[in-house]
Write an enzyme that holds these catalytic residues in place. Structure first.
Site, mmCIF file in Angstrom:
data_model
loop_
_atom_site.group_PDB
_atom_site.id
_atom_site.type_symbol
_atom_site.label_atom_id
_atom_site.label_comp_id
_atom_site.label_asym_id
_atom_site.label_seq_id
_atom_site.Cartn_x
_atom_site.Cartn_y
_atom_site.Cartn_z
ATOM 1 C CG ASP A 1 -2.022 0.978 1.201
ATOM 2 O OD1 ASP A 1 -2.026 1.855 0.324
ATOM 3 O OD2 ASP A 1 -2.915 0.891 2.069
ATOM 4 C CG ASP B 1 -4.260 5.529 -0.388
ATOM 5 O OD1 ASP B 1 -3.488 4.566 -0.487
ATOM 6 O OD2 ASP B 1 -4.987 5.716 0.618
ATOM 7 C CG HIS C 1 -9.522 6.782 3.006
ATOM 8 N ND1 HIS C 1 -8.652 7.727 2.526
ATOM 9 C CD2 HIS C 1 -8.912 5.583 2.815
ATOM 10 C CE1 HIS C 1 -7.562 7.129 2.067
ATOM 11 N NE2 HIS C 1 -7.692 5.823 2.223
ATOM 12 C CG HIS D 1 -7.739 7.902 6.488
ATOM 13 N ND1 HIS D 1 -8.380 6.696 6.323
ATOM 14 C CD2 HIS D 1 -6.463 7.683 6.114
ATOM 15 C CE1 HIS D 1 -7.524 5.789 5.884
ATOM 16 N NE2 HIS D 1 -6.348 6.378 5.752
ATOM 17 C CD GLU E 1 -8.083 1.465 1.748
ATOM 18 O OE1 GLU E 1 -7.051 0.770 1.750
ATOM 19 O OE2 GLU E 1 -8.176 2.544 2.354
ATOM 20 C CD GLU F 1 -6.105 2.544 -1.200
ATOM 21 O OE1 GLU F 1 -6.580 3.528 -0.611
ATOM 22 O OE2 GLU F 1 -5.079 1.945 -0.817
#
Length: 296
Positions: free
Chosen positions: A86, A97, A158, A166, A191, A280
């Site tokens: 990640d 992300d 998020h 977040h 994700e 994700e």
């Protein structure tokens, strides 16, 4: 909605994150050190005009998230490990992300890896302005259960805002009855986590990741100088001891955590120690359609 300049930063950050993820996943192999993968992915981000938005997470098997190698980490990947990689990159606070899962040397969990990937891509087909959040959760849940696995119900995607990884909305992987609508201009990280376990995670040992939680008076001059440095370097983003140049960084971080100034991220472990996979992407909601910013 983002300005053209802001959108360009978001897209560039996403592209860099995607390339760093590909690099990290390609490096995962038997007997390779975790720290080598993490530092190579983070270095790629810095070399290509961005900064890491958080330490590279390398979470293995039943650990779903929030583990990054420590300064002197000796851990190596073993045959059969299921590794979630990640990574995040930001440019002036605009974040890409992204995450993926790789199995080391075996194919025992190929279906589980494909399940989280398929669930993510299912959401990509319809996410856009006006979509209720619980519809996203319902789609993820149905996709993963159709494969014979369970989504992690208490681990969500998020919303992302500048310098706020977040923020605002949580993006569910189950139907949580939250009918809040996705709006144009939002940046959302989707994700899905899939597991052959119970479908819930619990907090476990610290994962070597920190974040500034709140400001409080610091009387120790050396500690105050250290705090000022990390506050300037990392702002609101998570970070790790590996990124701190101070020779006593570990001690300093522990002191700040004890004072409640830093939050320490705990590793998130599947309740029944089931294997977990993750996939994700970051999406920019342009309208009825969404732009995937983290494609290679």
């Amino acid at each position: 909605m983002l300005t053209p300049d802001e959108l360009e930063k978001l897209k560039k950050a996403g592209e860099i994150a995607a390339q760093a993820l590909r690099l990290g996943m390609d490096m995962v192999a038997e007997n390779v050190k975790l720290i080598d993968v993490a530092e190579e992915a983070e270095s790629y981000i810095r070399k290509h005009g961005a900064k890491p938005a958080f330490p590279c997470n390398l979470s293995i098997n039943e650990v779903a998230a929030h583990y990054t190698p420590s300064v002197n980490d000796k851990m190596r990947f073993d045959i059969g490990d299921v590794v979630k990689v990640d990574v995040g990159a930001h440019i002036d606070g605009f974040v890409g992300d992204t995450a993926g899962t790789v199995e080391v040397g075996t194919k025992s969990f190929k279906a589980l890896i494909e399940s989280s990937l398929r669930a993510r891509d299912t959401v990509a087909e319809f996410i856009g302005e006006g979509v209720p959040l619980n519809e996203i959760g319902r789609a993820v849940d149905a996709s993963i259960r159709k494969d014979g696995f369970r989504p992690i119900a208490n681990l969500t995607g998020h919303e992302i805002k500048p310098y706020n990884l977040h923020s605002g909305l949580s993006v569910p992987s189950v139907n949580d009855n939250n009918r809040t609508l996705v709006r144009a201009g939002m940046v959302l990280a989707v994700e899905p986590f899939a597991t052959n376990g119970q479908g819930l995670i619990r907090s476990a040992r610290p994962g070597n990741i920190y974040k500034i939680a709140r400001e409080r008076p610091i009387s120790d001059p050396e500690l105050k100088e250290f705090y000022d440095a990390i506050s300037e370097d990392f702002v609101t983003f998570p970070f790790c001891e590996r990124w701190c140049s101070h020779p006593k960084a570990g001690q300093m971080l522990n002191k700040l955590a004890r004072h409640g100034i830093l939050t320490v991220y705990q590793q998130l472990v599947e309740m029944k120690k089931g294997c977990v996979t993750q996939s994700e992407h970051t999406f920019y909601i342009e309208g009825k359609n969404a732009l995937v910013t983290t494609l290679v």
